[in-house]
Write a protein that holds these residues in place. Structure first.
Motif, PDB file in Angstrom:
ATOM      1  N   ALA A 117       0.849  -1.191  -0.002  1.00 18.19           N
ATOM      2  CA  ALA A 117      -0.143   0.023  -0.111  1.00 18.19           C
ATOM      3  C   ALA A 117       1.026   1.173  -0.089  1.00 18.19           C
ATOM      4  CB  ALA A 117      -0.903   0.042   1.130  1.00 18.19           C
ATOM      5  N   CYS A 118       1.939   0.916   0.723  1.00 17.51           N
ATOM      6  CA  CYS A 118       3.148   2.274   0.700  1.00 17.51           C
ATOM      7  C   CYS A 118       3.528   2.521  -0.687  1.00 17.51           C
ATOM      8  CB  CYS A 118       3.866   1.876   1.379  1.00 17.51           C
ATOM      9  SG  CYS A 118       3.967   2.692   3.202  1.00 17.51           S
ATOM     10  N   VAL A 119       3.768   1.521  -1.428  1.00 19.01           N
ATOM     11  CA  VAL A 119       4.245   1.619  -2.808  1.00 19.01           C
ATOM     12  C   VAL A 119       3.155   2.310  -3.862  1.00 19.01           C
ATOM     13  CG1 VAL A 119       4.694   0.247  -5.065  1.00 19.01           C
ATOM     14  CG2 VAL A 119       5.832  -0.167  -2.792  1.00 19.01           C
ATOM     15  N   LYS A 120       1.907   1.737  -3.636  1.00 17.22           N
ATOM     16  CA  LYS A 120       0.808   2.488  -4.442  1.00 17.22           C
ATOM     17  C   LYS A 120       0.721   3.939  -4.132  1.00 17.22           C
ATOM     18  CE  LYS A 120      -1.485  -2.225  -4.386  1.00 17.22           C
ATOM     19  NZ  LYS A 120      -2.745  -2.800  -3.981  1.00 17.22           N
ATOM     20  N   ASP A 121       0.825   4.188  -2.656  1.00 18.91           N
ATOM     21  CA  ASP A 121       0.373   5.549  -2.244  1.00 18.91           C
ATOM     22  C   ASP A 121       1.788   6.561  -2.735  1.00 18.91           C
ATOM     23  OD1 ASP A 121      -1.036   7.310  -0.349  1.00 18.91           O
ATOM     24  OD2 ASP A 121       1.025   7.461   0.621  1.00 18.91           O
ATOM     25  N   SER A 122       2.814   5.824  -2.688  1.00 22.71           N
ATOM     26  CA  SER A 122       3.989   6.829  -3.220  1.00 22.71           C
ATOM     27  C   SER A 122       3.687   6.987  -4.793  1.00 22.71           C
ATOM     28  CB  SER A 122       5.340   5.968  -3.113  1.00 22.71           C
ATOM     29  OG  SER A 122       5.383   4.944  -3.799  1.00 22.71           O
ATOM     30  N   VAL A 123       3.431   6.278  -5.403  1.00 19.90           N
ATOM     31  CA  VAL A 123       3.234   6.670  -6.745  1.00 19.90           C
ATOM     32  C   VAL A 123       2.076   7.752  -7.110  1.00 19.90           C
ATOM     33  CG1 VAL A 123       2.375   5.612  -9.020  1.00 19.90           C
ATOM     34  CG2 VAL A 123       3.774   4.201  -7.764  1.00 19.90           C
ATOM     35  N   ALA A 124       1.061   7.362  -6.179  1.00 18.44           N
ATOM     36  CA  ALA A 124      -0.092   8.539  -6.438  1.00 18.44           C
ATOM     37  C   ALA A 124       0.199   9.637  -5.797  1.00 18.44           C
ATOM     38  CB  ALA A 124      -1.219   7.998  -5.574  1.00 18.44           C
ATOM     39  N   GLN A 125       1.170   9.889  -4.716  1.00 16.83           N
ATOM     40  CA  GLN A 125       1.537  11.119  -4.352  1.00 16.83           C
ATOM     41  C   GLN A 125       3.026  11.539  -4.748  1.00 16.83           C
ATOM     42  OE1 GLN A 125      -0.339  12.697  -2.091  1.00 16.83           O
ATOM     43  NE2 GLN A 125      -1.802  10.978  -1.952  1.00 16.83           N
ATOM     44  N   ASN A 126       3.508  10.855  -6.003  1.00 17.42           N
ATOM     45  CA  ASN A 126       4.794  11.224  -6.447  1.00 17.42           C
ATOM     46  C   ASN A 126       5.827  11.376  -5.351  1.00 17.42           C
ATOM     47  OD1 ASN A 126       6.432  11.759  -8.760  1.00 17.42           O
ATOM     48  ND2 ASN A 126       5.902  14.150  -8.550  1.00 17.42           N
ATOM     49  N   ARG A 127       5.997  10.409  -4.577  1.00 20.18           N
ATOM     50  CA  ARG A 127       6.852  10.448  -3.431  1.00 20.18           C
ATOM     51  C   ARG A 127       7.745   9.212  -3.560  1.00 20.18           C
ATOM     52  NH1 ARG A 127       3.369   9.891   0.370  1.00 20.18           N
ATOM     53  NH2 ARG A 127       3.943   7.717   0.586  1.00 20.18           N
ATOM     54  N   VAL A 128       9.127   9.463  -3.099  1.00 19.51           N
ATOM     55  CA  VAL A 128      10.132   8.649  -3.297  1.00 19.51           C
ATOM     56  C   VAL A 128       9.822   7.342  -2.134  1.00 19.51           C
ATOM     57  CG1 VAL A 128      12.333   8.252  -2.843  1.00 19.51           C
ATOM     58  CG2 VAL A 128      11.740  10.140  -3.972  1.00 19.51           C
ATOM     59  N   ASP A 129       9.922   6.259  -2.875  1.00 19.25           N
ATOM     60  CA  ASP A 129       9.845   5.208  -1.750  1.00 19.25           C
ATOM     61  C   ASP A 129      10.904   4.091  -2.201  1.00 19.25           C
ATOM     62  OD1 ASP A 129       7.685   3.583  -0.071  1.00 19.25           O
ATOM     63  OD2 ASP A 129       8.449   2.118  -1.448  1.00 19.25           O
ATOM     64  N   TRP A 130      11.823   3.837  -1.124  1.00 16.83           N
ATOM     65  CA  TRP A 130      12.952   3.090  -1.537  1.00 16.83           C
ATOM     66  C   TRP A 130      12.488   1.521  -1.628  1.00 16.83           C
ATOM     67  CZ3 TRP A 130      16.494   5.856  -2.979  1.00 16.83           C
ATOM     68  CH2 TRP A 130      16.661   7.155  -2.495  1.00 16.83           C
ATOM     69  N   CYS A 131      11.467   0.916  -1.178  1.00 18.58           N
ATOM     70  CA  CYS A 131      11.037  -0.378  -1.457  1.00 18.58           C
ATOM     71  C   CYS A 131      10.527  -0.480  -2.831  1.00 18.58           C
ATOM     72  CB  CYS A 131      10.078  -0.723  -0.414  1.00 18.58           C
ATOM     73  SG  CYS A 131      10.650  -1.042   1.439  1.00 18.58           S
ATOM     74  N   TYR A 132       9.819   0.556  -3.432  1.00 16.56           N
ATOM     75  CA  TYR A 132       9.358   0.605  -4.774  1.00 16.56           C
ATOM     76  C   TYR A 132      10.757   0.498  -5.507  1.00 16.56           C
ATOM     77  CZ  TYR A 132       7.117   2.268  -8.935  1.00 16.56           C
ATOM     78  OH  TYR A 132       6.379   2.406 -10.229  1.00 16.56           O
ATOM     79  N   ARG A 133      11.702   1.293  -5.255  1.00 16.50           N
ATOM     80  CA  ARG A 133      12.954   1.402  -6.002  1.00 16.50           C
ATOM     81  C   ARG A 133      13.451   0.095  -6.080  1.00 16.50           C
ATOM     82  NH1 ARG A 133      15.258   2.821 -10.527  1.00 16.50           N
ATOM     83  NH2 ARG A 133      17.413   3.148 -10.549  1.00 16.50           N
ATOM     84  N   GLU A 134      13.639  -0.664  -5.081  1.00 18.60           N
ATOM     85  CA  GLU A 134      14.366  -2.002  -5.064  1.00 18.60           C
ATOM     86  C   GLU A 134      13.371  -3.060  -5.845  1.00 18.60           C
ATOM     87  OE1 GLU A 134      15.540  -1.439  -0.451  1.00 18.60           O
ATOM     88  OE2 GLU A 134      14.167  -2.971  -0.858  1.00 18.60           O
TER      89      GLU A 134
END
Length: 208
Positions: A117-134
């Motif tokens: 859910a953090c990954v999806k939220d980071s995309v929606a909010q255009n926010r950096v998320d290190w797990c998403y990058r991994e």
């Protein structure tokens, strides 16, 4: 699962008798050539659970496991963390994301969100998320045949979690995920070990 065509096969072998917690001297294990063997992707708020995974992979099977806070194989002080993360991830042939429920952080927003859910939220909010990058980097390597991905999940509805992922990691939904069950925790981690061994043995057979 991952395409395995370009996955470098090790082939450093290790007898089970060398692993202190396993009594099966006739069993021989294969290991990737590069270290760390395994990269754990997780939310820091869930570090206690993920460290149990790390310790089983290390102590029961002898894998070199990267976890950013690990004293044996983690981030080094005095160096920028992002290049270190990406360097370790590039070397590791096995990527194990651990999909966990909330909390995923100490701030108000992430405290209410699961790993994905953090990954999806980071995309929606255009926010950096290190797990998403991994996940992005691991999926790219998997598509190129250079990385095995074995997702774990604990206390989440994994079908719901994997729904509506960003396009560049949407194929995660095609991977068989292993449930971490507290009452059978060690057995759950053994399934990760079995998956690694099956992949390496397949590659060993292909290379003759």
């Amino acid at each position: 699962g991952a395409k395995l065509g370009n996955l470098p096969v090790l082939i450093n072998t290790r007898s089970a008798r060398q692993a202190p917690n396993v009594a099966a001297p006739e069993e021989v294990w294969l290991f990737p050539r590069a270290e760390p063997h395994v990269f754990l992707s997780y939310r820091r708020a869930q570090a206690d659970v993920v460290d149990r995974v790390r310790l089983h992979l290390l102590n029961d099977y002898g894998y070199k496991v990267f976890m950013d806070v690990s004293p044996e194989c983690g981030l080094e002080g005095g160096r920028k963390f992002q290049p270190q993360l990406e360097e370790h991830l590039a070397r590791a042939q096995v990527f194990v994301p651990v999909f966990t429920p909330m909390p995923s952080g100490e701030d108000e927003e992430r405290a209410k969100l699961s790993y994905l859910a953090c990954v999806k939220d980071s995309v929606a909010q255009n926010r950096v998320d290190w797990c998403y990058r991994e996940l992005q980097l691991a999926m790219r390597d998997s598509e190129q045949g250079s990385k095995l991905i074995i997702p774990l999940y604990r206390n989440v509805n994994i079908g719901e979690e994997l729904r509506d992922l960003p396009a560049d990691i949407a194929k995660l939904a095609e991977f068989q995920c292993i449930q971490l069950v507290d009452t059978f925790f060690k057995e759950s981690v053994r399934r990760v070990h079995n998956g690694i061994q099956a992949c390496l043995r397949e590659m060993q057979a292909r290379e003759g």
